[in-house]
Design a protein around this motif. Structure first.
Motif, mmCIF file in Angstrom:
data_model
loop_
_atom_site.group_PDB
_atom_site.id
_atom_site.type_symbol
_atom_site.label_atom_id
_atom_site.label_comp_id
_atom_site.label_asym_id
_atom_site.label_seq_id
_atom_site.Cartn_x
_atom_site.Cartn_y
_atom_site.Cartn_z
ATOM 1 N N ALA A 1 0.819 -1.214 0.000
ATOM 2 C CA ALA A 1 0.000 0.000 0.000
ATOM 3 C C ALA A 1 0.853 1.264 0.000
ATOM 4 C CB ALA A 1 -0.929 -0.005 1.214
ATOM 5 N N CYS A 2 2.021 1.208 0.621
ATOM 6 C CA CYS A 2 2.876 2.396 0.739
ATOM 7 C C CYS A 2 3.984 2.434 -0.297
ATOM 8 C CB CYS A 2 3.513 2.438 2.130
ATOM 9 S SG CYS A 2 2.335 2.546 3.497
ATOM 10 N N ARG A 3 4.207 1.344 -0.962
ATOM 11 C CA ARG A 3 5.393 1.196 -1.793
ATOM 12 C C ARG A 3 5.374 2.090 -3.034
ATOM 13 N NH1 ARG A 3 9.131 -2.607 -1.518
ATOM 14 N NH2 ARG A 3 10.470 -3.017 -3.281
ATOM 15 N N LEU A 4 6.458 2.832 -3.216
ATOM 16 C CA LEU A 4 6.705 3.566 -4.451
ATOM 17 C C LEU A 4 8.065 3.146 -4.977
ATOM 18 C CD1 LEU A 4 5.545 7.229 -3.634
ATOM 19 C CD2 LEU A 4 4.346 5.502 -4.997
ATOM 20 N N GLU A 5 8.175 3.031 -6.303
ATOM 21 C CA GLU A 5 9.415 2.619 -6.946
ATOM 22 C C GLU A 5 9.937 3.748 -7.823
ATOM 23 O OE1 GLU A 5 10.857 -0.319 -6.667
ATOM 24 O OE2 GLU A 5 9.344 -1.810 -6.099
ATOM 25 N N PRO A 6 11.264 3.861 -7.970
ATOM 26 C CA PRO A 6 11.797 4.814 -8.951
ATOM 27 C C PRO A 6 11.182 4.563 -10.329
ATOM 28 C CG PRO A 6 13.565 3.985 -7.572
ATOM 29 C CD PRO A 6 12.343 3.161 -7.237
ATOM 30 N N GLY A 7 10.712 5.610 -10.963
ATOM 31 C CA GLY A 7 10.054 5.483 -12.259
ATOM 32 C C GLY A 7 8.538 5.455 -12.174
ATOM 33 N N ASP A 8 7.982 5.259 -10.966
ATOM 34 C CA ASP A 8 6.527 5.293 -10.805
ATOM 35 C C ASP A 8 5.996 6.695 -11.091
ATOM 36 O OD1 ASP A 8 6.276 2.661 -10.135
ATOM 37 O OD2 ASP A 8 6.004 2.992 -7.979
ATOM 38 N N VAL A 9 4.857 6.771 -11.739
ATOM 39 C CA VAL A 9 4.175 8.051 -11.949
ATOM 40 C C VAL A 9 3.207 8.255 -10.786
ATOM 41 C CG1 VAL A 9 2.706 9.402 -13.482
ATOM 42 C CG2 VAL A 9 4.395 7.831 -14.441
ATOM 43 N N VAL A 10 3.271 9.432 -10.172
ATOM 44 C CA VAL A 10 2.456 9.718 -9.004
ATOM 45 C C VAL A 10 1.704 11.032 -9.186
ATOM 46 C CG1 VAL A 10 3.898 8.423 -7.381
ATOM 47 C CG2 VAL A 10 4.445 10.809 -7.878
ATOM 48 N N ARG A 11 0.669 11.191 -8.369
ATOM 49 C CA ARG A 11 -0.126 12.431 -8.368
ATOM 50 C C ARG A 11 0.119 13.165 -7.061
ATOM 51 N NH1 ARG A 11 -5.064 14.283 -6.361
ATOM 52 N NH2 ARG A 11 -5.412 12.331 -5.218
ATOM 53 N N ASP A 12 0.374 14.461 -7.155
ATOM 54 C CA ASP A 12 0.485 15.311 -5.974
ATOM 55 C C ASP A 12 -0.934 15.571 -5.466
ATOM 56 O OD1 ASP A 12 0.802 17.288 -4.080
ATOM 57 O OD2 ASP A 12 2.118 18.534 -5.311
ATOM 58 N N ARG A 13 -1.240 15.114 -4.262
ATOM 59 C CA ARG A 13 -2.591 15.255 -3.722
ATOM 60 C C ARG A 13 -2.986 16.722 -3.533
ATOM 61 N NH1 ARG A 13 -4.236 10.208 -1.540
ATOM 62 N NH2 ARG A 13 -2.498 8.742 -1.246
ATOM 63 N N GLU A 14 -2.007 17.615 -3.412
ATOM 64 C CA GLU A 14 -2.304 19.031 -3.182
ATOM 65 C C GLU A 14 -2.581 19.790 -4.469
ATOM 66 O OE1 GLU A 14 -2.625 20.360 -0.079
ATOM 67 O OE2 GLU A 14 -2.358 18.282 0.584
ATOM 68 N N THR A 15 -1.872 19.474 -5.532
ATOM 69 C CA THR A 15 -1.967 20.250 -6.769
ATOM 70 C C THR A 15 -2.515 19.459 -7.952
ATOM 71 O OG1 THR A 15 0.271 19.674 -7.493
ATOM 72 C CG2 THR A 15 0.030 21.599 -6.037
ATOM 73 N N ASP A 16 -2.593 18.134 -7.812
ATOM 74 C CA ASP A 16 -3.017 17.217 -8.870
ATOM 75 C C ASP A 16 -1.983 17.110 -9.993
ATOM 76 O OD1 ASP A 16 -5.028 15.320 -9.511
ATOM 77 O OD2 ASP A 16 -5.696 16.584 -11.168
ATOM 78 N N ASP A 17 -0.781 17.665 -9.802
ATOM 79 C CA ASP A 17 0.287 17.531 -10.791
ATOM 80 C C ASP A 17 0.779 16.091 -10.837
ATOM 81 O OD1 ASP A 17 0.447 20.207 -11.670
ATOM 82 O OD2 ASP A 17 1.618 20.753 -9.890
ATOM 83 N N ARG A 18 1.318 15.718 -12.005
ATOM 84 C CA ARG A 18 1.927 14.397 -12.168
ATOM 85 C C ARG A 18 3.441 14.536 -12.052
ATOM 86 N NH1 ARG A 18 -2.828 13.543 -11.749
ATOM 87 N NH2 ARG A 18 -4.034 11.913 -12.830
ATOM 88 N N LEU A 19 4.044 13.586 -11.355
ATOM 89 C CA LEU A 19 5.486 13.558 -11.186
ATOM 90 C C LEU A 19 5.981 12.134 -11.398
ATOM 91 C CD1 LEU A 19 4.198 15.316 -8.486
ATOM 92 C CD2 LEU A 19 6.571 16.080 -8.530
#
Length: 220
Positions: A121-139
């Protein structure tokens, strides 16, 4: 936080399925009191009810017990190890037991991993695309660090990640994730990495639409 259970703390327990349709070895694997202890590298020590301890090597498909060594049978010890893995009592080959560094639940992580121990549930990997919960930007995730939000000072700002205004409300001891904005990846030769509390970032399902080369640039 739940208490992590080490291999030496595993009790000999008997499982209780309906074994009427199973062959003798399978039935004994399910019902006899045994304790399975991971040794690493796909090897497991099995403490039997008789007091004897045998070693099962799953990748090799072997066991040190007489039933396998003399008769070449798929013994109850190999079967019990498979049962314990399936029921998530012990880690599968290549995994080890750990406590999630983010939420504290018991989990299994890769044996060789040097990054923080994170559950699914918490795992993020280098290269994963994520959403900033505050701005909705993609990183794109560049790195999950072992440092906590109250420990990392943001360069040029002089505040910790935890103290930064837009991170108010996120745990002070959140792991810090370094990530790159997708727009910066497309526009700049050397995009800047930004630091975020882990729980501020949400993994998204649109990673497939992000160019692989861009994701590789974020982690370089």
């Amino acid at each position: 936080m739940s208490e992590s259970r080490t291999p030496t703390q595993v009790r000999k327990t008997a499982l209780a399925p309906d074994v009427r349709r199973l062959d003798e070895r399978a039935a004994r694997a399910w019902t006899e009191r045994m304790a399975v202890r991971p040794l690493g590298g796909g090897r497991y020590a099995v403490d039997s009810a008789s007091g004897a301890t045998y070693v099962v090597d799953l990748p090799a498909g072997t066991c040190t017990c007489p039933d396998y060594q003399i008769r070449g049978e798929r013994c109850k010890h190999r079967r019990r190890v498979a049962i314990e893995i399936t029921t998530r009592r012990v880690p599968a080959p290549g995994k080890r037991a750990a406590v999630c560094d983010a939420c504290g639940v018991d989990t299994f992580v890769p044996e060789s991993e040097g990054a923080p121990d994170l559950c699914g549930a918490c795992r993020l990997e280098p290269g994963d695309v994520v959403r900033d919960r505050e701005t909705d930007d993609r990183l794109v995730v560049a790195r999950v660090t072992p440092e906590r939000a109250h420990e990392v000072v943001i360069e040029g700002v002089g505040e910790t990640v935890a103290d930064y205004a837009t991170n108010e409300g996120y745990p002070l001891d959140d792991l810090v994730v370094e990530a790159v904005y997708l727009g910066d990846l497309a526009r700049r030769e050397s995009p800047r990495r930004y630091s975020f509390p882990l729980s501020r970032l949400q993994r998204v399902d649109d990673a497939a639409v992000v160019d692989r080369d861009l994701r590789e640039r974020a982690t370089a």
